[in-house]
Write a protein that holds these residues in place. Structure first.
Motif, PDB file in Angstrom:
ATOM      1  N   GLN A  50      21.789  25.068  19.391  1.00 37.41           N
ATOM      2  CA  GLN A  50      21.442  23.665  19.145  1.00 37.41           C
ATOM      3  C   GLN A  50      21.635  23.299  17.672  1.00 37.41           C
ATOM      4  OE1 GLN A  50      17.444  23.489  20.633  1.00 37.41           O
ATOM      5  NE2 GLN A  50      18.099  22.827  22.671  1.00 37.41           N
ATOM      6  N   ASN A  51      21.174  24.150  16.784  1.00 42.08           N
ATOM      7  CA  ASN A  51      21.320  23.879  15.351  1.00 42.08           C
ATOM      8  C   ASN A  51      22.785  23.885  14.925  1.00 42.08           C
ATOM      9  OD1 ASN A  51      18.586  23.576  14.938  1.00 42.08           O
ATOM     10  ND2 ASN A  51      18.283  25.728  14.443  1.00 42.08           N
ATOM     11  N   ALA A  52      23.561  24.784  15.493  1.00 40.52           N
ATOM     12  CA  ALA A  52      24.982  24.833  15.156  1.00 40.52           C
ATOM     13  C   ALA A  52      25.695  23.573  15.630  1.00 40.52           C
ATOM     14  CB  ALA A  52      25.619  26.069  15.772  1.00 40.52           C
ATOM     15  N   LEU A  53      25.347  23.081  16.809  1.00 40.24           N
ATOM     16  CA  LEU A  53      25.962  21.851  17.309  1.00 40.24           C
ATOM     17  C   LEU A  53      25.583  20.654  16.438  1.00 40.24           C
ATOM     18  CD1 LEU A  53      25.675  22.247  21.179  1.00 40.24           C
ATOM     19  CD2 LEU A  53      27.757  22.210  19.800  1.00 40.24           C
ATOM     20  N   VAL A  54      24.342  20.584  16.031  1.00 40.06           N
ATOM     21  CA  VAL A  54      23.912  19.492  15.151  1.00 40.06           C
ATOM     22  C   VAL A  54      24.661  19.569  13.824  1.00 40.06           C
ATOM     23  CG1 VAL A  54      21.956  18.612  13.809  1.00 40.06           C
ATOM     24  CG2 VAL A  54      21.659  19.169  16.220  1.00 40.06           C
ATOM     25  N   GLY A  55      24.804  20.768  13.288  1.00 41.82           N
ATOM     26  CA  GLY A  55      25.554  20.938  12.046  1.00 41.82           C
ATOM     27  C   GLY A  55      27.018  20.551  12.199  1.00 41.82           C
ATOM     28  N   LEU A  56      27.608  20.908  13.334  1.00 41.71           N
ATOM     29  CA  LEU A  56      29.006  20.556  13.589  1.00 41.71           C
ATOM     30  C   LEU A  56      29.185  19.049  13.672  1.00 41.71           C
ATOM     31  CD1 LEU A  56      31.856  21.556  14.242  1.00 41.71           C
ATOM     32  CD2 LEU A  56      31.196  21.562  16.650  1.00 41.71           C
ATOM     33  N   ILE A  57      28.263  18.378  14.321  1.00 41.13           N
ATOM     34  CA  ILE A  57      28.318  16.919  14.394  1.00 41.13           C
ATOM     35  C   ILE A  57      28.202  16.321  12.995  1.00 41.13           C
ATOM     36  CG2 ILE A  57      27.068  14.870  15.204  1.00 41.13           C
ATOM     37  CD1 ILE A  57      26.404  16.545  17.743  1.00 41.13           C
ATOM     38  N   GLY A  58      27.336  16.885  12.153  1.00 42.89           N
ATOM     39  CA  GLY A  58      27.193  16.405  10.782  1.00 42.89           C
ATOM     40  C   GLY A  58      28.452  16.619   9.961  1.00 42.89           C
ATOM     41  N   ILE A  59      29.095  17.770  10.132  1.00 44.38           N
ATOM     42  CA  ILE A  59      30.327  18.052   9.394  1.00 44.38           C
ATOM     43  C   ILE A  59      31.426  17.082   9.803  1.00 44.38           C
ATOM     44  CG2 ILE A  59      32.191  19.740   9.128  1.00 44.38           C
ATOM     45  CD1 ILE A  59      30.012  21.913   9.305  1.00 44.38           C
ATOM     46  N   ILE A  60      31.586  16.892  11.092  1.00 40.50           N
ATOM     47  CA  ILE A  60      32.635  15.991  11.576  1.00 40.50           C
ATOM     48  C   ILE A  60      32.340  14.551  11.163  1.00 40.50           C
ATOM     49  CG2 ILE A  60      33.715  15.040  13.656  1.00 40.50           C
ATOM     50  CD1 ILE A  60      33.319  17.825  14.921  1.00 40.50           C
ATOM     51  N   GLY A  61      31.081  14.138  11.254  1.00 42.46           N
ATOM     52  CA  GLY A  61      30.707  12.783  10.834  1.00 42.46           C
ATOM     53  C   GLY A  61      30.951  12.564   9.352  1.00 42.46           C
ATOM     54  N   GLY A  62      30.612  13.545   8.535  1.00 48.06           N
ATOM     55  CA  GLY A  62      30.863  13.440   7.097  1.00 48.06           C
ATOM     56  C   GLY A  62      32.338  13.388   6.770  1.00 48.06           C
ATOM     57  N   TYR A  63      33.123  14.130   7.526  1.00 49.51           N
ATOM     58  CA  TYR A  63      34.568  14.118   7.314  1.00 49.51           C
ATOM     59  C   TYR A  63      35.142  12.732   7.585  1.00 49.51           C
ATOM     60  CZ  TYR A  63      39.511  14.869   8.275  1.00 49.51           C
ATOM     61  OH  TYR A  63      40.871  14.765   8.302  1.00 49.51           O
ATOM     62  N   PHE A  64      34.765  12.138   8.727  1.00 47.73           N
ATOM     63  CA  PHE A  64      35.301  10.838   9.059  1.00 47.73           C
ATOM     64  C   PHE A  64      34.766   9.744   8.152  1.00 47.73           C
ATOM     65  CE2 PHE A  64      36.300  12.833  13.222  1.00 47.73           C
ATOM     66  CZ  PHE A  64      37.670  12.599  13.181  1.00 47.73           C
ATOM     67  N   ALA A  65      33.519   9.862   7.714  1.00 45.41           N
ATOM     68  CA  ALA A  65      32.958   8.878   6.784  1.00 45.41           C
ATOM     69  C   ALA A  65      33.699   8.945   5.440  1.00 45.41           C
ATOM     70  CB  ALA A  65      31.471   9.114   6.590  1.00 45.41           C
TER      71      ALA A  65
END
Length: 70
Positions: A50-65
């Motif tokens: 769960q924590n890894a998925l949340v981190g992955l979503i944060g990384i991808i979101g930061g990349y697109f932002a």
């Protein structure tokens, strides 16, 4: 080049998550076969995924932002 790096990071993290999930279920099935009793999944492994998925979503979101700010 930056897009390739992002793809490699994403695929690496997804591969890690898949490895943890498969390993957890293999361990659970092995324990069930050895003991003959129902064995549940390890809550720590589930929390890790769960924590890894949340981190992955944060990384991808930061990349697109960051990509849109250029």
């Amino acid at each position: 080049m930056r897009d390739n790096l992002m793809k490699m990071i994403t695929l690496g993290i997804l591969g890690f998550i898949a490895l943890v999930v498969v390993g957890e279920y293999v361990a659970m099935l092995t324990a069930q076969q050895l003991t003959g009793e129902a064995v549940g999944t390890n809550p720590d492994a589930i929390a890790l995924v769960q924590n890894a998925l949340v981190g992955l979503i944060g990384i991808i979101g930061g990349y697109f932002a960051g990509k849109e700010n250029k």
